[in-house]
Design a protein around this motif. Structure first.
Motif, PDB file in Angstrom:
ATOM      1  N   TYR A 155       0.830  -1.207   0.000  1.00  0.00           N
ATOM      2  CA  TYR A 155       0.000   0.000   0.000  1.00  0.00           C
ATOM      3  C   TYR A 155       0.865   1.257   0.000  1.00  0.00           C
ATOM      4  CZ  TYR A 155      -3.019   3.453   2.447  1.00  0.00           C
ATOM      5  OH  TYR A 155      -3.699   4.574   2.825  1.00  0.00           O
ATOM      6  N   PHE A 207      -5.083  -2.291  -2.200  1.00  0.00           N
ATOM      7  CA  PHE A 207      -4.521  -2.626  -0.890  1.00  0.00           C
ATOM      8  C   PHE A 207      -5.210  -1.872   0.244  1.00  0.00           C
ATOM      9  CE2 PHE A 207      -1.132  -4.222  -3.649  1.00  0.00           C
ATOM     10  CZ  PHE A 207      -0.961  -5.477  -3.089  1.00  0.00           C
ATOM     11  N   ALA A 208      -5.786  -0.708  -0.059  1.00  0.00           N
ATOM     12  CA  ALA A 208      -6.603  -0.027   0.959  1.00  0.00           C
ATOM     13  C   ALA A 208      -7.830  -0.875   1.285  1.00  0.00           C
ATOM     14  CB  ALA A 208      -7.020   1.352   0.450  1.00  0.00           C
TER      15      ALA A 208
END
Length: 314
Positions: free
Chosen positions: A73, A107-108
């Motif tokens: 991220y 990825f969040a």
């Protein structure tokens, strides 16, 4: 939508911190140290969990996955941000912007899902301890992580698709230090109301629903803890949840401020510094909290360091 006589944007200018030229050099130093700390902290956690057999449990398996996700991220945002802090004008290509947004959002989303899964793990551990090993077996834990990763990338694909199928033909200055949703929607020449509704629903689903599921888990957990007869038992039960709770509050607090408010309330300076919090402070919080507050990780780290010192002496 007609695009005749309109120039197509091929690159974006990231305004970022250029509004604060005197702060760029100090920010570069501070952010560089923080990024190195994030990388070092997450790598140490992953390596420690991998090497120490006492940490081969569902809770630490999910923590290792969260650390891996946080590393990816931050890698999608911070290196480019650091480079642009050294430039007078930061730029990113149209394709580069699309890739950055896709990876960042994926990825969040995965982080939200993994934090929810970790909440469920704590619920089973405290509320159903006798069935924990059966319910949270290795196969089921692997499926939960696979579901989190798949969901994160599917939702990210939808979000990036609805953003980058919009026409970008006019101004190309992004009032941010990376390619985020709100600043890009501001630059689009047209509106896709269906796409914006889908994006908002995904944000609601990821942020609000994940947080509500975690909250529900902790309501049941708290009710169970209060029924424990001894003070020491209550303290031990709560201590296993404290680190996760701290990370959850900061992560979802920042995400809610950015993604769950009307677009009309978008302001450059406020959002830039809030974004620094969830791109640097929150990923740094994860290894710091789980290293300083978790006795099992501390013991495993001491063992690992002890073995290394012994091997060096020999």
């Amino acid at each position: 939508m007609k695009r005749d006589n309109q120039s197509v944007v091929t690159e974006f200018i990231l305004i970022g911190f250029s509004s604060f030229p005197d702060l760029q050099a100090p920010l570069f130093v501070v952010c560089s140290f923080m990024y190195l700390a994030i990388l070092a902290g997450n790598i140490i956690i992953i390596a420690t969990i991998r090497r120490d057999s006492t940490l081969h449990t569902p809770m630490y398996f999910f923590l290792a996955m969260l650390s891996s996700s946080e590393t990816c991220y931050t890698f999608s945002i911070i290196p480019n941000m650091l480079v642009n802090l050294l430039r007078e004008k930061g730029t990113i290509s149209f394709i580069g912007c699309a890739v950055q947004m896709y990876v960042f959002l994926a990825f969040a989303n995965i982080n939200c899902m993994l934090l929810t899964v970790m909440g469920y793990d704590r619920y089973v551990s405290i509320c159903k301890p006798l069935h924990y090993s059966v319910l949270m077996n290795q196969r089921f834990c692997t499926k939960l992580v696979a579901f989190s990763v798949t969901t994160g990338f599917v939702f990210s694909t939808l979000e990036a698709y609805f953003i980058f199928t919009l026409p970008f033909c006019g101004p190309n200055k992004i009032h941010h230090f990376f390619c985020d949703l709100a600043p890009l929607l501001e630059l689009a020449c047209g509106r896709n109301y269906l796409g914006e509704i889908v994006i908002f629903l995904i944000c609601i689903l990821m942020v609000s629903c994940s947080f509500l599921l975690i909250l529900l888990s902790y309501i049941v957990i708290l009710n169970t803890i209060l029924k424990i007869p001894t003070t020491d038992g209550k303290r031990k039960a709560f201590s296993t949840c404290a680190s996760h709770l701290i990370v959850v509050v900061v992560h979802f607090g920042c995400a809610s401020i950015i993604y769950l408010r009307p677009q009309s309330r978008y302001t450059l300076n406020e959002d830039t510094f809030i974004s620094v919090t969830y791109t640097l402070m929150t990923p740094l919080l994860n290894p710091v909290v789980y290293s300083l507050r978790n006795k099992d990780v501390q013991i495993a780290l001491k063992k690992s360091l002890g073995r290394r010192m012994c091997s060096q002496k020999m």
